[in-house]
Scaffold this motif. Sequence first.
Motif, PDB file in Angstrom:
ATOM      1  N   LYS A   2       1.808  -7.352   5.398  1.00  0.00           N
ATOM      2  CA  LYS A   2       1.483  -6.612   4.169  1.00  0.00           C
ATOM      3  C   LYS A   2       0.007  -6.794   3.847  1.00  0.00           C
ATOM      4  CE  LYS A   2       4.729  -4.414   1.860  1.00  0.00           C
ATOM      5  NZ  LYS A   2       4.569  -3.060   2.316  1.00  0.00           N
ATOM      6  N   ALA A   3      -0.599  -5.741   3.380  1.00  0.00           N
ATOM      7  CA  ALA A   3      -2.011  -5.838   2.992  1.00  0.00           C
ATOM      8  C   ALA A   3      -2.133  -6.717   1.755  1.00  0.00           C
ATOM      9  CB  ALA A   3      -2.538  -4.454   2.677  1.00  0.00           C
ATOM     10  N   VAL A   5      -4.059  -6.764  -1.075  1.00  0.00           N
ATOM     11  CA  VAL A   5      -5.061  -6.017  -1.837  1.00  0.00           C
ATOM     12  C   VAL A   5      -5.564  -6.874  -2.996  1.00  0.00           C
ATOM     13  CG1 VAL A   5      -5.469  -4.002  -3.296  1.00  0.00           C
ATOM     14  CG2 VAL A   5      -4.100  -3.780  -1.217  1.00  0.00           C
ATOM     15  N   ILE A  13      -8.733  -3.134   0.120  1.00  0.00           N
ATOM     16  CA  ILE A  13      -7.595  -2.998   1.041  1.00  0.00           C
ATOM     17  C   ILE A  13      -7.678  -4.032   2.161  1.00  0.00           C
ATOM     18  CG2 ILE A  13      -6.551  -1.438   2.751  1.00  0.00           C
ATOM     19  CD1 ILE A  13      -7.124   0.861   0.771  1.00  0.00           C
ATOM     20  N   ALA A  69      -3.049  -3.879   7.107  1.00  0.00           N
ATOM     21  CA  ALA A  69      -2.216  -2.841   6.508  1.00  0.00           C
ATOM     22  C   ALA A  69      -1.144  -2.467   7.520  1.00  0.00           C
ATOM     23  CB  ALA A  69      -3.056  -1.624   6.147  1.00  0.00           C
ATOM     24  N   VAL A  95       0.372   0.341   1.900  1.00  0.00           N
ATOM     25  CA  VAL A  95      -0.425  -0.663   1.192  1.00  0.00           C
ATOM     26  C   VAL A  95      -0.076  -0.569  -0.285  1.00  0.00           C
ATOM     27  CG1 VAL A  95      -2.763  -1.429   0.668  1.00  0.00           C
ATOM     28  CG2 VAL A  95      -2.322  -0.233   2.806  1.00  0.00           C
TER      29      VAL A  95
END
Length: 534
Positions: free
Chosen positions: A19-20, A22, A138, A142, A146
């Motif tokens: 998973k990104a 962020v 980001i 990814a 995202v």
Amino acid sequence: MKKLFSILSVVMLTAVPCKAQVTYDVIPLPRSVELNPKGEVYTLNRGAIVTYASGNDKMASNAQLLAEFLNTDAGFQVVPQADVKPTKKQPVAITLSLGLQNPNREAYRLTVDKKGITIQGATEEGVFRGIETLRKAIGTKAGDSVELPYVTITDEPRFPYRGVLFDCARHYFPVEFIKQFLDVMALHGCNNFHWHFTEDQGWRFEVKSMPELTKKGSIRKQTVIGRNTGIYDGQEYGGYYTQQECREIVEYAAKRFINVIPEIDLPGHMLGALHVYPELGCTGGPYDVWCQWGVSADVLCAGNPKTLEFLKHVLDEVADVFPSKYIHIGGDESPRDRWKKCPKCQAKMKELGLTHEAELQTYINKELEAYMHAKGRDLIGWDETLEGGLSENAIVMSWRGSKGGIAAAQQHHRVIMSPNTHCYIDYYQLKNQWGQPMSIGGYLPVSKVYSLEPTAELSEEEAKYIMGPQVNLWCEYVAYPQHAMYMLLPRLDAISEVQWLPADKKDFEAFKSRLPRMMELYDKLGYTYCHGVE
Ligand code: ACM
Ligand code: ZN
């Protein structure tokens, strides 16, 4: 069984997309980041559309660059498409738009909410700065989607001028690397590339009316090993930039909203040209393209009318190739000993009623300023140009500390601050020099760069004359791209916050905590950087 277990875990690890992570804690930090307190997120899916209004090449280029960035950083594809109206079947994920009401053309607002991601700029330039923030948020990881926390980011830079100097004269760097250098600048919100490409050790800008300048003046017979040891490598060294290549670089930079400022360093640092035109020196030569480092006593003769003729021809072509409002004419480290003994220089001083040789340099600068002013250009000079009195519109680049810049601002001249105390990134960045590539010496850690306050000691009124700070990468001891990048990173991160953030928002500890994510990006993009931060 144990083996099966480890095979299974490898399969599972590779099958689960990461998973990104962020986070809007990027470098430079945006001025205001308001996260939605409920912690809601917008899911950006692979293949999402990036839209913008058609008929604007700069916005089309912005959308294209955003797509490239997300692809190179994270292998995440988005699709630029003009004029897409959102429908249920085809939701628009990212909208780039203009119309933000802000007098700062680089201002932008980035919002993430249930409708998607919007970057609205005061101009296309503002939109581009917002795009760089989004890509850094980001990051590198990814999967198919995202999750971006809802946010409103309102941002604009503190200083209009955010520069980086690259010395491509002591050593030549290929055009492809200069493009990468510009990419790294853009990533950090820098907007002026100061290109130092004529020197004692080589003239590297093609002048079509004087082809010998690059044919002969770009080549030195050999290069000294180490710090002027007197031992030479015996290898001929050369390289130069054709005007076509310069135009290509200007265009590449412009897409990233970076202005390219060429520097013709004069009247000193001229052995490349004097080798070709010895009659332009006080002694008449002969002169070699220099094979060592330092400051040469031989400079252009200020009393020879051919000198100004030569410089005007060069500047004609410089102005033709580079659209920059600002042209740099150097002026640093130009000893006046030859001028003191030269009959032509002394006659010129008498004719003009000058009492000190420093005023001869001002005479040259004033002539060139008038010439370039007629072409709509302003001239920048190193702080030595203060010594004989500044020409009317001169911009001072302060390098011998900040005192020259302070004096110039107090005289109401525009100033770029690049003091060697904080901005000379050719110095070592770690205390322990062993294990680092050789450098010119000194010690300039990231923390020292970060501590620069460009308007210190100035009143509010005087501070308005500070256009902004700049770091300088001189390349006597830097011969290869990886080394250049190592010297740049992460000190560029530090200067980028000095350039971008209001002084009261700077916080070195918080900055340091944001660095590892930038370094992940450098790893992904294959940039060499210094891992230690002092
Ligand atoms: C300079 O470092 N000589 C400007
Ligand atoms: Zn002379």
